[in-house]
Each structure stands twice: as structure tokens, then as C-alpha cells.
Enzyme design. Sequence first.
Site, short mmCIF file in Angstrom:
data_model
loop_
_atom_site.label_atom_id
_atom_site.label_comp_id
_atom_site.label_asym_id
_atom_site.label_seq_id
_atom_site.Cartn_x
_atom_site.Cartn_y
_atom_site.Cartn_z
N CYS A 190 0.83 -1.20 0.00
CA CYS A 190 0.00 0.00 0.00
C CYS A 190 0.86 1.25 0.00
O CYS A 190 0.63 2.19 -0.78
CB CYS A 190 -0.93 -0.01 1.21
N CYS A 200 -5.87 -3.10 7.26
CA CYS A 200 -7.06 -2.27 7.43
C CYS A 200 -8.30 -2.86 6.78
O CYS A 200 -9.41 -2.61 7.24
CB CYS A 200 -6.80 -0.87 6.86
#
EC number: 2.8.1.13
Length: 398
Positions: A114, A210
Amino acid sequence: MSLNSLDLPGKPEDTRVVVAMSGGVDSSVVAGILKREGYDVVGVTLQLYDHGAAVHRAGSCCAGQDIEDARRVSESLGIPHYVLDYEARFREAVIDPFANSYVSGETPIPCVSCNQTVKFADLLQTARDLGADALATGHYIRSRANGAHRALYRPVDTDRDQSYFLFATTQEQIDYLRFPLGHLPKAQVREIAEELGLTVAKKQDSQDICFVPQGKYSDIISRLKPEAANPGDIVHIDGRTLGRHDGIVHYTVGQRRGIGVATGEALYVVHLDAANARVIVGPREALETHKVFLRDVNWLGDTPIADLPKSGMEVFAKVRSTRPPRPAVLRHADGQTWVELVDGESGIAPGQACVLYSDDSNAACVFGGGFIGRSEREPQAEEMLRRLMANADKASAA
């Protein structure tokens, strides 16, 4: 021309900074500090995944309530705030590779992917498009000038050290990024949040993965890659078949609990044979590793990695985010890069990162690192595993 607090030329009021706002306390404090110092601050939040399952879940980021929190903080600070829909990009660059990695028997780190793609590539370009002089984040890491460029250093608060997840940051990105929290302990960051009157001052910290509701990553992977839930054999490294499993997605190298067999001896997962859907287990000593081979290396050292001496370079290596850097020797030859761990490590899984440092202090410079492609165990365990894999290949070919 004198430099401001971000090591940029010009007065703060003439310096535009985009702040990556996740809705958590850290990035909110970054925005608040920079606004208080007079910078032209713009908040940007990325919507990264379908937040339906995470809207009411504490500890997520970049979805649902977190986006609303970032909006409210921006409003209270009087700064513009934009929400960018990056769901498709996040799926392509992070979630799909995460699932593919597990299917192949690896243990991936989606946070690195990410940062490497969405946050420090796509968002960085967005910041430039907005005319920003820098992109600031709430990561706990330091950067400072080092000759013509900037270098990364471990933070003051080593309990919050995020350098392990940022090893893939390129030199160009490092030069543009700023990390205002690197010199602060977490407790002080929360105090500043209270001083600024931020509504997120007491908000729980976000979780590493997440997009995984309740931490059940196996559910996500099984949905995206059903083959990861195919049953198979649990095999001892000595060749004995001990039982069955419900999918390699439920296992990782180094795991002891929940293996699903009872033999009267302590067993650990030592290898995931994805091609044959086998979970290979063995005693703890079968996990001991002294050499790891790296792929996708991002090298930030002054000397080009191809020019390292034959004797190698003494470094400190970190093979897990929760472990401190330990003495190692970095070597490169014939297009391969590997790290020899002086004291050895156990439970090293392919797909994880090996991050390199100048030393083991909280002032250590980050030299970069790479993903672990494979590792070499103690000779006896290595030979047993090699023989086991060779026999499986022969059986498949028959």
C-alpha cells in the site's frame, strides 16, 4: 534562502503541504501542527476499500467513520479536505496481490504494498497535481538531508517504529515526503491532539491490515481465491503424514497453535507446499535460519549494491516488524542479493520483508531492504525438506 521547519525554502505561508489523513490521531496531529505553524495545508483522504464491514469497527482506516473523522478534523482546523476514491486501485495493487501471495504459500505484508503503490506513488502524484511542495504523513519515521538527497532514520519512539513498512520507499519519494512525528513519542502526540482540540485525540490506533474485518484474513482470501481453502495433508518434515488441514490459508511459517494434529511433541509450521496443498511441520530447530534471499530489493545505501565487496557489508537486519535489528552481512553476487543472519532467526516466512539498517540504535539509517523469496535452514533440516519436496515432485510426475 533559509529553510523552514520542513527543510523547504520559503516561509510556511508560502509552502503548500498535502497531508495524507487516515482519520486517525497521528495524521490529524500532523495536519494540526503544520496548520499551527502557518503552512498552506490541504488534507487528502483515500477511500481504499468497500467499507461496509468496517464502518462500525474500531481500528480500521481509510473507510467509513475514518473518512468522516478526517473530514471533521479538517473542518475544525479550517483546511480544505478531499476524499479520493481509490477502491479499484487498492484492489488491484494491494488486495489481489495479498490473496495471490497467500495462495502461493507466502505470508505477505499488504501495508508495504500500500505504501509502495497507492500512498507513496499515486497519492504523491496527486499532491504534486495540487501544487504541493511536500506530502506529509503520520508515520513514525524520520528523514533528514543527506548530501543532495534525504535519508530515512528510525524514529525516537522505537515502540512505534514504522520503518519496516517503509523500506520500499524510493529515493525520489523520500525527497518529497515529510514525517513530522518522527521525533515525537506517541504519548506526546496524543497530548498535542488534546491541545489542538481534535475530536480524535482518544481514538484507538488503526490495525495493520485495514481491509480485514475482525482480523480474519482467511475469510477474505478464501472468498477471492477459493483454492486457498482446499484441504490437504499435514506432513512432518521427516516424511510422516500426520493429518489433514482445511486450507493452507489458515497457516503461516512459524505457527505453533492451531495446527490441528496431536503427536505429543511441539510442532511448528516450517514450510507451506502450495503446489501440493501440504502443510509441512517439524520441531522448532527446523525453523532456524541463517540466510535469506531477497527479491524486489530497494537499496538506499550510498554504495550501489552491485559494487559491494566480496566480503559483503556489515548491516543490521530486521526480519519482523516486532523484532529489533540484529547483526547481519549483506551480500550480492551473480544477480542475487542475500543476507546472512549472524545469530540466526526462526519462523522466517517467504513474502515477509528483510529491512536493513546501519546499526540497532533509534538513530539508525534505513538502508532499504527486500522481500524474502526463500531462506536456508540448518543443513539437516534443509536436506530433509529438499528430499520431501523432491519426492512430492516425483509423485506428481508419475
